[in-house]
Design a protein around this motif. Structure first.
Motif, short mmCIF file in Angstrom:
data_model
loop_
_atom_site.label_atom_id
_atom_site.label_comp_id
_atom_site.label_asym_id
_atom_site.label_seq_id
_atom_site.Cartn_x
_atom_site.Cartn_y
_atom_site.Cartn_z
N ARG A 39 -0.95 15.27 23.67
CA ARG A 39 -2.24 15.49 23.69
C ARG A 39 -2.55 16.82 24.34
O ARG A 39 -3.58 17.60 24.03
CB ARG A 39 -2.79 14.39 24.57
CG ARG A 39 -3.02 13.08 23.60
CD ARG A 39 -3.61 12.01 24.16
NE ARG A 39 -2.46 11.14 25.06
CZ ARG A 39 -2.79 11.37 26.36
NH1 ARG A 39 -3.70 11.74 26.96
NH2 ARG A 39 -1.59 10.67 27.18
N VAL B 224 -4.10 10.09 19.48
CA VAL B 224 -3.04 10.14 18.57
C VAL B 224 -2.99 8.80 17.69
O VAL B 224 -3.00 7.87 18.12
CB VAL B 224 -1.73 10.51 19.08
CG1 VAL B 224 -0.64 10.77 17.97
CG2 VAL B 224 -1.66 11.81 19.79
N TYR C 188 -4.61 12.78 14.32
CA TYR C 188 -5.42 12.48 15.82
C TYR C 188 -6.77 12.75 15.34
O TYR C 188 -7.07 13.28 14.53
CB TYR C 188 -4.85 13.65 16.73
CG TYR C 188 -4.99 15.24 16.33
CD1 TYR C 188 -6.22 15.79 16.74
CD2 TYR C 188 -4.06 15.72 15.73
CE1 TYR C 188 -6.32 17.19 16.39
CE2 TYR C 188 -4.24 17.27 15.33
CZ TYR C 188 -5.30 17.83 15.74
OH TYR C 188 -5.57 19.02 15.54
#
Ligand code: PMP
Ligand code: GLN
Length: 386
Positions: free
Chosen positions: A73, A96, A247
């Motif tokens: 992330r 994600v 994502y």
């Protein structure tokens, strides 16, 4: 007395197996060169493979955090900041998912209620419509016309009403290989700014864009960004479609809703693959920066090789797909032509009409050029004999 089998009352009665599965199976059955389903016939980066093996060997084999591993992330936040000058918050705005497919499904499920209307632009990627239907929404489609496939903003404005809840956009666009520029997002903003409408922006080919301005993300527009979910996929960026890691970037309140769906759809995504992708983004950012040149070379080689054919090629500004008009070759409709091409000529392609709900009377097929030189050359040789 024989018992009548209990059959489910299908929620998606008209839906069959996806065209991608169908054409890949037909290609395999006839040993055709498969330029249909979009996937590379070469492997992703050696470093990525090595990092996957490393993380597996280090025991990173249990559930990842529901929202994604922290290093991935953080790496996505850095990449986004570097590309568009705005940094999403890794904690609250990045999730994600199991490929872009899951992100799209979770976003639509989270936002669309029975009676809501969703607008998309046809031809449109095949996963949007079933998700909208299962959520009880109605899809309103705007037909884009070849060769430019530009949106008609007057037609778009005419579709908006109190039920409109979501607009789905896709740039670079599968299957037409067109891309949106900043003006397109500005036109979208002008049309919806005064209305409570969300935007789902499918940007899985964000790093495969050939225009001088490069990829324009919905996230670069501050007004739209506040109500948008941008979806991407490492399958495309790292040539690993089978890893299924994608994502979604969205404002905190929207991300919270997407995560409520995600946590019961998949809960979390393959841990070592996420860690390997975080390493890859950090260690070799040149990979995604060089992707346009990498795919431009493949596109140009294929276009050159097809210049002697009777196919008329359309411009390709992004994605790894090339559209070809075969009207000089055959009167068959595009579905029949793709079957014939696969079984008789030995090259599998995707018909464009399957991406449209309404009539699509054009003779267009989609060819995937994410292939080795030898594959493209062999396919072009066959196509030049048409
Ligand atoms: N959106 C588009 C436009 C795509 O082309 C694809 C895959 N080819 C997806 C979404 C799904 O991506 P993923 O394989 O990461 O689920
Ligand atoms: N998105 C890929 C394509 O357009 C296929 C993905 C799939 O097979 N579901 O070809």
């Amino acid at each position: 007395m024989s018992e009548t089998p209990l059959l489910p009352d299908s929620k998606l009665p008209a839906l069959g197996t996806t065209i991608f599965s169908q054409m890949s199976a037909l290609a395999q059955q006839h040993q055709a060169i498969n330029l249909s389903q979009g996937f590379p016939d070469f492997d992703g980066p050696a470093h990525l493979q090595a990092r996957l093996a490393y993380h597996v060997s280090q025991g990173a084999n249990q559930y990842a955090p529901m929202t994604g591993v922290a290093p991935l992330r953080a790496a996505i936040a850095d990449k986004t900041a570097g590309l568009i000058g705005w940094r999403p918050d890794a904690e609250t705005e990045i999730t994600v998912t199991a490929g872009a497919t899951e992100a799209l499904y979770a976003a639509i499920t989270a936002l669309v209620r029975p009676g809501d209307e969703v607008i998309c632009f046809d031809p449109s990627y095949d996963s949007y419509a079933p998700a909208v239907t299962l959520a009880g929404g109605t899809l309103r489609r705007i037909a884009l016309q070849p060769p430019a496939f530009r949106p008609d903003w007057a037609a778009f404005a005419a579709l908006l009403n109190a039920q409109t809840r979501l607009v789905i956009v896709n740039t670079p666009h599968n299957p037409t290989a067109t891309v949106w520029q900043a003006e397109d997002f500005q036109a979208l903003w002008q049309a919806i700014a005064a209305r409570p409408i969300w935007v789902l922006s499918d940007e899985v080919y964000e790093h495969i864009c050939f225009t001088p301005q490069g990829h324009q993300s919905v996230l670069a527009h501050p007004g739209l960004r506040a109500r948008a979910m941008a979806v991407s996929s490492f399958g495309k960026t790292f040539h690993m479609t089978g890893w299924k890691v994608g994502y979604c970037i969205a404002p905190p309140a929207l991300s919270a809703e997407v995560r409520k769906v995600h946590q019961y759809l998949t809960f979390s995504v393959n841990t070592p693959a996420q860690l390997a992708m975080a390493d890859m983004l950090r260690d070799e950012p040149a990979h995604y920066r060089e992707l346009p040149a990498f795919y431009r070379a493949r596109r140009d080689r294929f276009v050159r090789a097809l210049s002697a054919s009777r196919l008329r090629l359309l411009p390709c500004d992004g994605t790894y797909f090339l559209l070809a008009d075969y009207s000089a070759v055959s009167d068959l409709d595009d579905v029949a032509f793709c079957r014939w091409l696969t079984t008789k000529i030995g090259v599998a392609a995707i018909p464009l009409s399957v991406f449209c709900a309404g009539p699509f009377p054009h003779k267009l097929i989609r060819l995937c050029f994410a292939k080795r030189d030898a594959t493209l050359d062999a396919a072009a040789e066959r196509l030049c004999q048409l």
